[in-house]
Motif scaffolding. Structure first.
Motif, PDB file in Angstrom:
ATOM      1  N   VAL A   7      -2.424  -0.188   2.145  1.00 37.36           N
ATOM      2  CA  VAL A   7      -3.210  -0.286   0.918  1.00 37.36           C
ATOM      3  C   VAL A   7      -2.550   0.654  -0.082  1.00 37.36           C
ATOM      4  CG1 VAL A   7      -5.405   0.284  -0.188  1.00 37.36           C
ATOM      5  CG2 VAL A   7      -5.386  -0.900   2.022  1.00 37.36           C
ATOM      6  N   LEU A   8      -2.083   0.084  -1.175  1.00 39.99           N
ATOM      7  CA  LEU A   8      -1.472   0.848  -2.253  1.00 39.99           C
ATOM      8  C   LEU A   8      -2.449   0.782  -3.422  1.00 39.99           C
ATOM      9  CD1 LEU A   8       1.300   2.239  -2.631  1.00 39.99           C
ATOM     10  CD2 LEU A   8       2.123   0.113  -3.612  1.00 39.99           C
ATOM     11  N   TYR A   9      -3.039   1.923  -3.771  1.00 39.63           N
ATOM     12  CA  TYR A   9      -3.998   1.894  -4.878  1.00 39.63           C
ATOM     13  C   TYR A   9      -3.516   2.763  -6.028  1.00 39.63           C
ATOM     14  CZ  TYR A   9      -6.432   6.386  -3.874  1.00 39.63           C
ATOM     15  OH  TYR A   9      -6.767   7.711  -3.708  1.00 39.63           O
ATOM     16  N   PHE A  10      -3.585   2.197  -7.222  1.00 31.81           N
ATOM     17  CA  PHE A  10      -3.149   2.853  -8.445  1.00 31.81           C
ATOM     18  C   PHE A  10      -4.383   3.343  -9.186  1.00 31.81           C
ATOM     19  CE2 PHE A  10       0.332   0.170  -7.297  1.00 31.81           C
ATOM     20  CZ  PHE A  10       1.476   0.784  -7.786  1.00 31.81           C
TER      21      PHE A  10
ATOM     22  N   ILE B 240       6.840  -7.461  -1.128  1.00 30.99           N
ATOM     23  CA  ILE B 240       6.902  -6.525  -2.246  1.00 30.99           C
ATOM     24  C   ILE B 240       8.350  -6.072  -2.407  1.00 30.99           C
ATOM     25  CG2 ILE B 240       4.492  -5.793  -2.082  1.00 30.99           C
ATOM     26  CD1 ILE B 240       5.505  -3.203  -0.744  1.00 30.99           C
ATOM     27  N   PRO B 241       8.784  -5.836  -3.637  1.00 29.95           N
ATOM     28  CA  PRO B 241      10.165  -5.395  -3.873  1.00 29.95           C
ATOM     29  C   PRO B 241      10.429  -4.019  -3.263  1.00 29.95           C
ATOM     30  CG  PRO B 241       9.127  -6.117  -5.917  1.00 29.95           C
ATOM     31  CD  PRO B 241       8.052  -6.031  -4.883  1.00 29.95           C
ATOM     32  N   ASP B 242      11.688  -3.754  -3.037  1.00 30.60           N
ATOM     33  CA  ASP B 242      12.080  -2.473  -2.463  1.00 30.60           C
ATOM     34  C   ASP B 242      11.889  -1.355  -3.479  1.00 30.60           C
ATOM     35  OD1 ASP B 242      12.992  -0.932  -0.335  1.00 30.60           O
ATOM     36  OD2 ASP B 242      15.045  -0.938  -1.099  1.00 30.60           O
ATOM     37  N   PHE B 243      11.506  -0.194  -3.001  1.00 32.83           N
ATOM     38  CA  PHE B 243      11.381   1.002  -3.834  1.00 32.83           C
ATOM     39  C   PHE B 243      11.424   2.216  -2.921  1.00 32.83           C
ATOM     40  CE2 PHE B 243       6.960   0.022  -2.708  1.00 32.83           C
ATOM     41  CZ  PHE B 243       6.490   1.242  -2.281  1.00 32.83           C
ATOM     42  N   THR B 244      11.687   3.354  -3.503  1.00 35.43           N
ATOM     43  CA  THR B 244      11.572   4.635  -2.813  1.00 35.43           C
ATOM     44  C   THR B 244      10.810   5.550  -3.755  1.00 35.43           C
ATOM     45  OG1 THR B 244      13.674   4.325  -1.682  1.00 35.43           O
ATOM     46  CG2 THR B 244      12.811   6.561  -1.745  1.00 35.43           C
ATOM     47  N   ALA B 245       9.772   6.199  -3.238  1.00 36.78           N
ATOM     48  CA  ALA B 245       8.947   7.048  -4.085  1.00 36.78           C
ATOM     49  C   ALA B 245       8.632   8.357  -3.380  1.00 36.78           C
ATOM     50  CB  ALA B 245       7.656   6.319  -4.438  1.00 36.78           C
ATOM     51  N   HIS B 246       8.473   9.416  -4.160  1.00 37.73           N
ATOM     52  CA  HIS B 246       8.131  10.726  -3.623  1.00 37.73           C
ATOM     53  C   HIS B 246       6.617  10.872  -3.570  1.00 37.73           C
ATOM     54  CE1 HIS B 246      12.288  11.978  -3.783  1.00 37.73           C
ATOM     55  NE2 HIS B 246      12.354  11.501  -5.019  1.00 37.73           N
ATOM     56  N   SER B 247       6.137  11.376  -2.430  1.00 35.73           N
ATOM     57  CA  SER B 247       4.701  11.551  -2.270  1.00 35.73           C
ATOM     58  C   SER B 247       4.403  12.946  -1.735  1.00 35.73           C
ATOM     59  CB  SER B 247       4.133  10.503  -1.305  1.00 35.73           C
ATOM     60  OG  SER B 247       4.278  10.917   0.039  1.00 35.73           O
TER      61      SER B 247
ATOM     62  N   THR C  98       7.869   3.875 -12.491  1.00 37.39           N
ATOM     63  CA  THR C  98       8.670   2.886 -11.767  1.00 37.39           C
ATOM     64  C   THR C  98       7.788   1.941 -10.965  1.00 37.39           C
ATOM     65  OG1 THR C  98      10.434   4.524 -11.601  1.00 37.39           O
ATOM     66  CG2 THR C  98      10.596   2.614 -10.155  1.00 37.39           C
ATOM     67  N   LEU C  99       6.921   2.489 -10.120  1.00 35.02           N
ATOM     68  CA  LEU C  99       6.010   1.652  -9.334  1.00 35.02           C
ATOM     69  C   LEU C  99       4.972   0.996 -10.221  1.00 35.02           C
ATOM     70  CD1 LEU C  99       7.208   2.677  -6.656  1.00 35.02           C
ATOM     71  CD2 LEU C  99       4.883   2.888  -5.852  1.00 35.02           C
ATOM     72  N   CYS C 100       4.484   1.729 -11.214  1.00 34.21           N
ATOM     73  CA  CYS C 100       3.491   1.169 -12.139  1.00 34.21           C
ATOM     74  C   CYS C 100       4.034  -0.081 -12.819  1.00 34.21           C
ATOM     75  CB  CYS C 100       3.091   2.199 -13.186  1.00 34.21           C
ATOM     76  SG  CYS C 100       2.144   3.583 -12.537  1.00 34.21           S
ATOM     77  N   THR C 101       5.311  -0.048 -13.195  1.00 39.68           N
ATOM     78  CA  THR C 101       5.949  -1.198 -13.826  1.00 39.68           C
ATOM     79  C   THR C 101       6.142  -2.318 -12.818  1.00 39.68           C
ATOM     80  OG1 THR C 101       7.056   0.237 -15.416  1.00 39.68           O
ATOM     81  CG2 THR C 101       7.991  -1.961 -15.111  1.00 39.68           C
ATOM     82  N   LEU C 102       6.594  -1.975 -11.635  1.00 41.73           N
ATOM     83  CA  LEU C 102       6.819  -2.950 -10.565  1.00 41.73           C
ATOM     84  C   LEU C 102       5.546  -3.742 -10.266  1.00 41.73           C
ATOM     85  CD1 LEU C 102       9.284  -3.551  -8.685  1.00 41.73           C
ATOM     86  CD2 LEU C 102       8.211  -2.054  -7.028  1.00 41.73           C
ATOM     87  N   PHE C 103       4.410  -3.054 -10.251  1.00 39.39           N
ATOM     88  CA  PHE C 103       3.129  -3.689  -9.942  1.00 39.39           C
ATOM     89  C   PHE C 103       2.341  -4.068 -11.193  1.00 39.39           C
ATOM     90  CE2 PHE C 103       4.283  -1.944  -5.912  1.00 39.39           C
ATOM     91  CZ  PHE C 103       3.691  -2.774  -4.964  1.00 39.39           C
ATOM     92  N   ASP C 104       2.925  -3.870 -12.369  1.00 37.53           N
ATOM     93  CA  ASP C 104       2.346  -4.254 -13.654  1.00 37.53           C
ATOM     94  C   ASP C 104       0.931  -3.716 -13.838  1.00 37.53           C
ATOM     95  OD1 ASP C 104       2.326  -5.500 -16.169  1.00 37.53           O
ATOM     96  OD2 ASP C 104       1.420  -7.321 -15.355  1.00 37.53           O
ATOM     97  N   VAL C 105       0.781  -2.402 -13.692  1.00 41.47           N
ATOM     98  CA  VAL C 105      -0.541  -1.797 -13.841  1.00 41.47           C
ATOM     99  C   VAL C 105      -0.683  -0.958 -15.114  1.00 41.47           C
ATOM    100  CG1 VAL C 105      -0.989  -1.812 -11.355  1.00 41.47           C
ATOM    101  CG2 VAL C 105       0.024   0.226 -12.402  1.00 41.47           C
ATOM    102  N   ILE C 106       0.386  -0.853 -15.916  1.00 44.74           N
ATOM    103  CA  ILE C 106       0.297  -0.123 -17.181  1.00 44.74           C
ATOM    104  C   ILE C 106      -0.227  -1.093 -18.239  1.00 44.74           C
ATOM    105  CG2 ILE C 106       1.568   1.087 -19.003  1.00 44.74           C
ATOM    106  CD1 ILE C 106       1.397   2.748 -16.499  1.00 44.74           C
ATOM    107  N   LYS C 107      -1.350  -0.727 -18.837  1.00 43.89           N
ATOM    108  CA  LYS C 107      -2.011  -1.590 -19.816  1.00 43.89           C
ATOM    109  C   LYS C 107      -2.462  -0.764 -21.013  1.00 43.89           C
ATOM    110  CE  LYS C 107      -1.954  -5.005 -16.862  1.00 43.89           C
ATOM    111  NZ  LYS C 107      -1.067  -6.106 -16.984  1.00 43.89           N
ATOM    112  N   MET C 108      -2.748  -1.438 -22.095  1.00 45.76           N
ATOM    113  CA  MET C 108      -3.376  -0.784 -23.239  1.00 45.76           C
ATOM    114  C   MET C 108      -4.876  -0.756 -22.959  1.00 45.76           C
ATOM    115  SD  MET C 108      -0.987   0.252 -25.134  1.00 45.76           S
ATOM    116  CE  MET C 108      -1.903   0.854 -26.535  1.00 45.76           C
TER     117      MET C 108
END
Length: 156
Positions: free
Chosen positions: A33-36, A10-17, A97-107
Motif C-alpha cells: 500500500v503506497l499512500y500519498f 508500476i514503473p521502476d523507481f528508487t526512493a529514500h525513506s 518524482t513519485l508524486c509525478t509518477l503517480f500523478d498526485v500533484i494537483k491544484m
C-alpha cells in the motif's frame, strides 16, 4: 498524466525513506500500500498515519507493506514517524518524482487561494508489482478499513 494504471506494473523507481531505500523490486513478493499525503504533522495526515499504524498488524497478517509518501524532507519524516510511533517507512519526495509518477500533484484550494499540492491518494500493488486498485481524492475517516477490505478481496 499518470504513468500508472490499474492492471499494469508500476514503473521502476528508487526512493529514500525513513527505513532505507524503497523500490518496486524490493516490494515484489508482498502486497504493498503506497499512500500519498500532503504534509507531516497536519491534522488529516496525522489521523491517516495513526489509522495505518493502529491497523498495521492487519496489514502484516495479509503480507502487505505500508509506505507513506509526501514532499516533506527525510528529517521531517523521521520526526513525524518517531512522534507518531509509525512502524512503516515514509518516503521523502521533495523533488516530486513519485508524486509525478503517480500523478498526485494537483491544484487545490487552500484558504481561498489556489496552491499546488498532493491530492491524498492510495495505491494497492499486488505481489507481482501490478497496480490493482487506486483511491484518489479520498477522505481519511474509514479509508484504512476500505483499503484493508480491498486487500482481502483481491488476495482471495
Amino acid at each position: 498524466m499518470s504513468l500508472v494504471s490499474v492492471g499494469q506494473p508500476i514503473p521502476d523507481f528508487t526512493a529514500h525513506s525513513t527505513q532505507g531505500e524503497v523500490s518496486p523490486q524490493a516490494l515484489k513478493g508482498r502486497w504493498a500500500v503506497l499512500y500519498f499525503y500532503p504534509k507531516d504533522n497536519t491534522p488529516g495526515c496525522t489521523t491517516e498515519a495513526q489509522d495505518s499504524r493502529d491497523n498495521y498488524k492487519d496489514f502484516l497478517a495479509a503480507e502487505c507493506t505500508v509506505i507513506g509518501v509526501s514532499r516533506d524532507s527525510l528529517k521531517s519524516h523521521i520526526g513525524f514517524a518517531e512522534k507518531q510511533e509509525l512502524p512503516f517507512p515514509l518516503i521523502a519526495d521533495p523533488e516530486e518524482t513519485l508524486c509525478t509518477l503517480f500523478d498526485v500533484i494537483k491544484m487545490k484550494n487552500m484558504y481561498g487561494k489556489q496552491v499546488r499540492g498532493i491530492e491524498r491518494s492510495t495505491f494497492l500493488i499486488d505481489p507481482e508489482g501490478k497496480l490493482v486498485q487506486e483511491w484518489r481524492k479520498l477522505r481519511v475517516p474509514g479509508h484504512v478499513q476500505a483499503v484493508l477490505q480491498a486487500l482481502h478481496d483481491h488476495a482471495e
